[in-house]
Design a protein around this motif. Structure first.
Motif, PDB file in Angstrom:
ATOM      1  N   GLU A 107     -14.886  -5.395 -15.737  1.00 23.30           N
ATOM      2  CA  GLU A 107     -14.406  -4.016 -15.789  1.00 23.30           C
ATOM      3  C   GLU A 107     -13.750  -3.660 -14.460  1.00 23.30           C
ATOM      4  OE1 GLU A 107     -14.375  -1.597 -18.078  1.00 23.30           O
ATOM      5  OE2 GLU A 107     -15.327  -2.758 -19.673  1.00 23.30           O
ATOM      6  N   ASP A 108     -12.876  -2.685 -14.493  1.00 23.70           N
ATOM      7  CA  ASP A 108     -12.276  -2.158 -13.270  1.00 23.70           C
ATOM      8  C   ASP A 108     -13.396  -1.683 -12.340  1.00 23.70           C
ATOM      9  OD1 ASP A 108     -11.191  -0.005 -11.454  1.00 23.70           O
ATOM     10  OD2 ASP A 108      -9.323  -0.594 -12.426  1.00 23.70           O
ATOM     11  N   ILE A 109     -13.361  -2.111 -11.094  1.00 24.10           N
ATOM     12  CA  ILE A 109     -14.446  -1.806 -10.169  1.00 24.10           C
ATOM     13  C   ILE A 109     -14.600  -0.306  -9.953  1.00 24.10           C
ATOM     14  CG2 ILE A 109     -13.031  -1.944  -8.082  1.00 24.10           C
ATOM     15  CD1 ILE A 109     -16.663  -3.233  -8.528  1.00 24.10           C
TER      16      ILE A 109
ATOM     17  N   LEU B 109     -25.889  -3.134  -7.305  1.00 25.24           N
ATOM     18  CA  LEU B 109     -26.165  -4.499  -7.747  1.00 25.24           C
ATOM     19  C   LEU B 109     -24.994  -5.122  -8.494  1.00 25.24           C
ATOM     20  CD1 LEU B 109     -29.796  -3.889  -9.115  1.00 25.24           C
ATOM     21  CD2 LEU B 109     -29.130  -4.706  -6.845  1.00 25.24           C
ATOM     22  N   ILE B 110     -23.803  -4.571  -8.325  1.00 27.20           N
ATOM     23  CA  ILE B 110     -22.637  -5.080  -9.034  1.00 27.20           C
ATOM     24  C   ILE B 110     -22.151  -6.387  -8.397  1.00 27.20           C
ATOM     25  CG2 ILE B 110     -20.227  -4.634  -9.645  1.00 27.20           C
ATOM     26  CD1 ILE B 110     -20.908  -1.640  -9.609  1.00 27.20           C
ATOM     27  N   PHE B 111     -21.884  -7.391  -9.220  1.00 28.18           N
ATOM     28  CA  PHE B 111     -21.192  -8.583  -8.759  1.00 28.18           C
ATOM     29  C   PHE B 111     -19.700  -8.256  -8.721  1.00 28.18           C
ATOM     30  CE2 PHE B 111     -25.057 -10.745 -10.268  1.00 28.18           C
ATOM     31  CZ  PHE B 111     -25.306 -11.580  -9.181  1.00 28.18           C
ATOM     32  N   GLN B 112     -19.137  -8.171  -7.525  1.00 28.36           N
ATOM     33  CA  GLN B 112     -17.743  -7.791  -7.357  1.00 28.36           C
ATOM     34  C   GLN B 112     -16.846  -9.028  -7.363  1.00 28.36           C
ATOM     35  OE1 GLN B 112     -17.083  -4.911  -4.212  1.00 28.36           O
ATOM     36  NE2 GLN B 112     -19.198  -4.213  -4.308  1.00 28.36           N
TER      37      GLN B 112
ATOM     38  N   ARG C 182      -6.949 -11.498  -7.383  1.00 29.14           N
ATOM     39  CA  ARG C 182      -6.248 -12.772  -7.487  1.00 29.14           C
ATOM     40  C   ARG C 182      -5.161 -12.874  -6.414  1.00 29.14           C
ATOM     41  NH1 ARG C 182      -4.374 -12.029 -13.499  1.00 29.14           N
ATOM     42  NH2 ARG C 182      -4.314  -9.914 -12.663  1.00 29.14           N
ATOM     43  N   GLY C 183      -4.933 -14.100  -5.958  1.00 30.72           N
ATOM     44  CA  GLY C 183      -3.826 -14.341  -5.045  1.00 30.72           C
ATOM     45  C   GLY C 183      -4.102 -14.016  -3.595  1.00 30.72           C
ATOM     46  N   LEU C 184      -5.348 -13.784  -3.225  1.00 29.18           N
ATOM     47  CA  LEU C 184      -5.661 -13.499  -1.821  1.00 29.18           C
ATOM     48  C   LEU C 184      -5.471 -14.741  -0.965  1.00 29.18           C
ATOM     49  CD1 LEU C 184      -8.921 -11.359  -2.148  1.00 29.18           C
ATOM     50  CD2 LEU C 184      -6.636 -10.534  -1.557  1.00 29.18           C
ATOM     51  N   ASP C 185      -5.103 -14.525   0.288  1.00 32.30           N
ATOM     52  CA  ASP C 185      -5.001 -15.640   1.227  1.00 32.30           C
ATOM     53  C   ASP C 185      -6.390 -16.143   1.585  1.00 32.30           C
ATOM     54  OD1 ASP C 185      -2.238 -15.363   1.257  1.00 32.30           O
ATOM     55  OD2 ASP C 185      -2.299 -13.929   2.944  1.00 32.30           O
TER      56      ASP C 185
ATOM     57  N   LEU D 287     -10.358  -5.701  -1.079  1.00 34.31           N
ATOM     58  CA  LEU D 287     -10.241  -7.073  -1.565  1.00 34.31           C
ATOM     59  C   LEU D 287     -10.714  -7.226  -3.009  1.00 34.31           C
ATOM     60  CD1 LEU D 287     -11.704  -8.920   1.565  1.00 34.31           C
ATOM     61  CD2 LEU D 287      -9.292  -8.463   1.044  1.00 34.31           C
ATOM     62  N   VAL D 288     -11.294  -6.171  -3.564  1.00 26.43           N
ATOM     63  CA  VAL D 288     -11.949  -6.253  -4.874  1.00 26.43           C
ATOM     64  C   VAL D 288     -11.251  -5.320  -5.846  1.00 26.43           C
ATOM     65  CG1 VAL D 288     -14.085  -5.748  -6.117  1.00 26.43           C
ATOM     66  CG2 VAL D 288     -14.181  -6.872  -3.882  1.00 26.43           C
ATOM     67  N   ASP D 289     -11.033  -5.798  -7.068  1.00 30.21           N
ATOM     68  CA  ASP D 289     -10.482  -4.900  -8.090  1.00 30.21           C
ATOM     69  C   ASP D 289     -11.268  -4.930  -9.397  1.00 30.21           C
ATOM     70  OD1 ASP D 289      -9.738  -7.417  -8.893  1.00 30.21           O
ATOM     71  OD2 ASP D 289      -7.634  -6.936  -9.262  1.00 30.21           O
ATOM     72  N   LEU D 290     -12.156  -5.924  -9.578  1.00 31.64           N
ATOM     73  CA  LEU D 290     -12.935  -6.038 -10.799  1.00 31.64           C
ATOM     74  C   LEU D 290     -14.404  -6.272 -10.473  1.00 31.64           C
ATOM     75  CD1 LEU D 290     -10.600  -8.443 -12.843  1.00 31.64           C
ATOM     76  CD2 LEU D 290     -10.814  -5.976 -13.151  1.00 31.64           C
ATOM     77  N   GLY D 291     -15.262  -6.096 -11.467  1.00 32.33           N
ATOM     78  CA  GLY D 291     -16.684  -6.378 -11.309  1.00 32.33           C
ATOM     79  C   GLY D 291     -17.277  -6.747 -12.654  1.00 32.33           C
ATOM     80  N   LEU D 292     -18.387  -7.488 -12.624  1.00 34.07           N
ATOM     81  CA  LEU D 292     -19.103  -7.811 -13.853  1.00 34.07           C
ATOM     82  C   LEU D 292     -19.907  -6.590 -14.293  1.00 34.07           C
ATOM     83  CD1 LEU D 292     -20.397 -11.401 -13.028  1.00 34.07           C
ATOM     84  CD2 LEU D 292     -18.713 -10.791 -14.772  1.00 34.07           C
ATOM     85  N   ARG D 293     -19.874  -6.273 -15.557  1.00 32.23           N
ATOM     86  CA  ARG D 293     -20.570  -5.090 -16.079  1.00 32.23           C
ATOM     87  C   ARG D 293     -22.074  -5.191 -15.819  1.00 32.23           C
ATOM     88  NH1 ARG D 293     -19.253  -7.093 -22.196  1.00 32.23           N
ATOM     89  NH2 ARG D 293     -20.797  -8.768 -22.266  1.00 32.23           N
ATOM     90  N   PHE D 294     -22.689  -4.071 -15.438  1.00 29.82           N
ATOM     91  CA  PHE D 294     -24.137  -4.036 -15.206  1.00 29.82           C
ATOM     92  C   PHE D 294     -24.885  -3.456 -16.401  1.00 29.82           C
ATOM     93  CE2 PHE D 294     -22.332  -0.231 -13.108  1.00 29.82           C
ATOM     94  CZ  PHE D 294     -22.964   0.768 -13.839  1.00 29.82           C
ATOM     95  N   ASP D 295     -24.164  -2.865 -17.348  1.00 29.67           N
ATOM     96  CA  ASP D 295     -24.750  -2.439 -18.610  1.00 29.67           C
ATOM     97  C   ASP D 295     -23.640  -2.422 -19.652  1.00 29.67           C
ATOM     98  OD1 ASP D 295     -23.292  -0.079 -18.362  1.00 29.67           O
ATOM     99  OD2 ASP D 295     -25.036   1.248 -18.358  1.00 29.67           O
ATOM    100  N   LEU D 296     -23.948  -2.002 -20.870  1.00 28.01           N
ATOM    101  CA  LEU D 296     -22.955  -1.995 -21.943  1.00 28.01           C
ATOM    102  C   LEU D 296     -22.429  -0.596 -22.245  1.00 28.01           C
ATOM    103  CD1 LEU D 296     -24.632  -4.528 -24.422  1.00 28.01           C
ATOM    104  CD2 LEU D 296     -22.798  -4.963 -22.770  1.00 28.01           C
ATOM    105  N   THR D 297     -22.977   0.418 -21.587  1.00 24.73           N
ATOM    106  CA  THR D 297     -22.543   1.785 -21.865  1.00 24.73           C
ATOM    107  C   THR D 297     -21.173   2.077 -21.266  1.00 24.73           C
ATOM    108  OG1 THR D 297     -24.855   2.502 -21.907  1.00 24.73           O
ATOM    109  CG2 THR D 297     -23.184   4.210 -21.704  1.00 24.73           C
ATOM    110  N   VAL D 298     -20.965   1.691 -20.024  1.00 23.66           N
ATOM    111  CA  VAL D 298     -19.671   1.947 -19.381  1.00 23.66           C
ATOM    112  C   VAL D 298     -18.533   1.270 -20.152  1.00 23.66           C
ATOM    113  CG1 VAL D 298     -18.329   1.626 -17.280  1.00 23.66           C
ATOM    114  CG2 VAL D 298     -20.720   2.335 -17.118  1.00 23.66           C
TER     115      VAL D 298
END
Length: 393
Positions: A16-18, A32-35, A39-42, A54-65
């Motif tokens: 999901e979008d961070i 507790l989000i895994f960020q 892509r494409g960072l040096d 440096l972060v634009d996405l994260g793994l979902r921590f629940d299913l509601t969001v």
């Protein structure tokens, strides 16, 4: 089970979008989000670069969001109310221990578009029935309401900025007792001792109420509590009391139940089991969360099962009937496949297995793998009957 109640399964992406995940409504779970790095960072970044750049996405921590985003994108094509369930993995950067994992599965059931307590009662009934179906009985549904907690905090004289800390302290009551709660609220958070003591008196007077006493006692304990809140709770406990006359469903009004997510706006609930130190399910009403994505508020309510915690409580494996079609080298593969096809058409779990080694040893291995029956094809012409393997599990 949830399909029987008219719920349909949906699937949402793991990423999901961070900014959505860190919207301030996920409570402690946002820490507790895994960020995920862009892509494409040096290989190296400039000194002083902020992590959030440096972060634009994260793994979902629940299913509601993710559900809220799904509904916001597709609401025009969805029925009202919208009933959905999900079964999928979620991730939290926990310190792994029993009952807490970095990756685990949740089974969520949500009803969007109904403002009445039909949603709460239906979700609770469907979830307790699902638990019954897998052998999890002797559970208790614990109920409270975020609106009650807010009214209580105001009633004892706490200013609104102090409410979140007050709620966090109350939520620890079952772990540290009233002395521990008082020490945290007064000594650590600086809340007035008189307010904390008054809240304890009110809360203790609301524990263990019968269904027909909940409404009156709530109204007396916190006079400023809106009548609609009292009426909603009275309806919910009345329905649960009625349900308890037909099924073994226990319930209690728990004025110290808080739930960690910041998006809850109304009734909240958890299901506890005497053999689990943590709740096996939890949820509540979140009428404001959809509006963050859609631009207008939509009533919504959900309930989530913690799958791994449920597995820990299941003491007996579910009954299984599995057939092995064992065929000798001289038997054509097509004959073995046809025999297996017949068995599957009867609804049996069936696997085709080549004969190898000593027959008694192979039968023992098949039994150890969970097969309950075997058909031994010695030649293509013979009609072989099924033989049991050990006891049916």
């Amino acid at each position: 089970m949830y399909r029987r109640f008219g719920y349909h399964r949906i699937e949402t992406p793991a990423l999901e979008d961070i900014r959505r995940l860190q919207g301030g409504e996920g409570g402690e779970n946002e820490k507790l989000i895994f960020q995920v790095l862009k892509r494409g960072l040096d290989d190296e970044t400039a000194a002083g670069t902020r992590t959030r750049d440096l972060v634009d996405l994260g793994l979902r921590f629940d299913l509601t969001v993710p559900l809220v985003r799904f509904y916001a994108h597709h609401h025009a094509a969805l029925p009202t109310p919208f009933r959905a369930f999900q079964f999928a993995p979620v991730w939290r950067a926990e310190r792994p221990q029993k009952g807490r994992y970095r990756q685990f599965h949740q089974c969520d059931i949500d009803l969007i578009g109904d403002a009445s307590v039909l949603a709460e009662v239906e979700l609770i009934e469907a979830t307790t029935e699902a638990l019954d179906a897998v052998g999890i009985t002797d559970t208790t549904v614990r109920l409270s309401d975020r609106r009650f907690l807010s009214a209580l905090a105001a009633h004892v004289g706490l200013e609104e900025p102090a409410w979140p800390g007050f709620f966090i302290g109350l939520d620890k009551l079952d772990k540290i007792g009233w002395d521990g709660v008082r020490a945290e609220l007064v000594d650590k958070r600086g809340l007035p001792a008189a307010a904390v003591d008054q809240s304890r008196t009110i809360i203790e007077g609301l524990i263990g109420l019968d269904a027909d006493k909940v409404a009156d006692r709530l109204a007396d304990a916190v006079p400023a509590l809106p009548e609609a809140v009292v009426a909603d709770m009275a309806t919910t406990v009345e329905c649960l009391a009625e349900l308890g006359r037909t099924r073994a469903v226990g319930w209690e009004f728990d004025p110290t139940l808080v739930r960690g997510m910041g998006y809850y706006t109304g009734q909240i609930f958890e299901i506890s089991h005497p053999k689990s130190s943590s709740s096996v399910a939890g949820g509540g009403r979140y009428d404001k969360l959809v509006g963050r994505s859609l631009g207008k508020d939509i009533p919504a309510c959900g309930f989530s099962l913690g799958f791994e915690r449920i597995v820990d409580l299941i003491t007996e494996a579910p009954a299984r009937s599995a057939l092995a079609v064992l065929f000798e080298p001289d038997v054509p593969i097509s004959h073995a496949l046809e025999r297996a096809r017949q068995s599957r058409a009867e609804g049996r779990e069936t696997t085709v297995v080549r004969r190898s080694g000593k027959l008694p040893a192979q039968l023992t291995r098949l039994e150890g793998q969970g097969f309950t029956g075997v058909v031994h094809l010695r030649d293509a012409a013979a009609v072989e009957a099924e033989r049991p393997l050990g006891g049916v599990r």
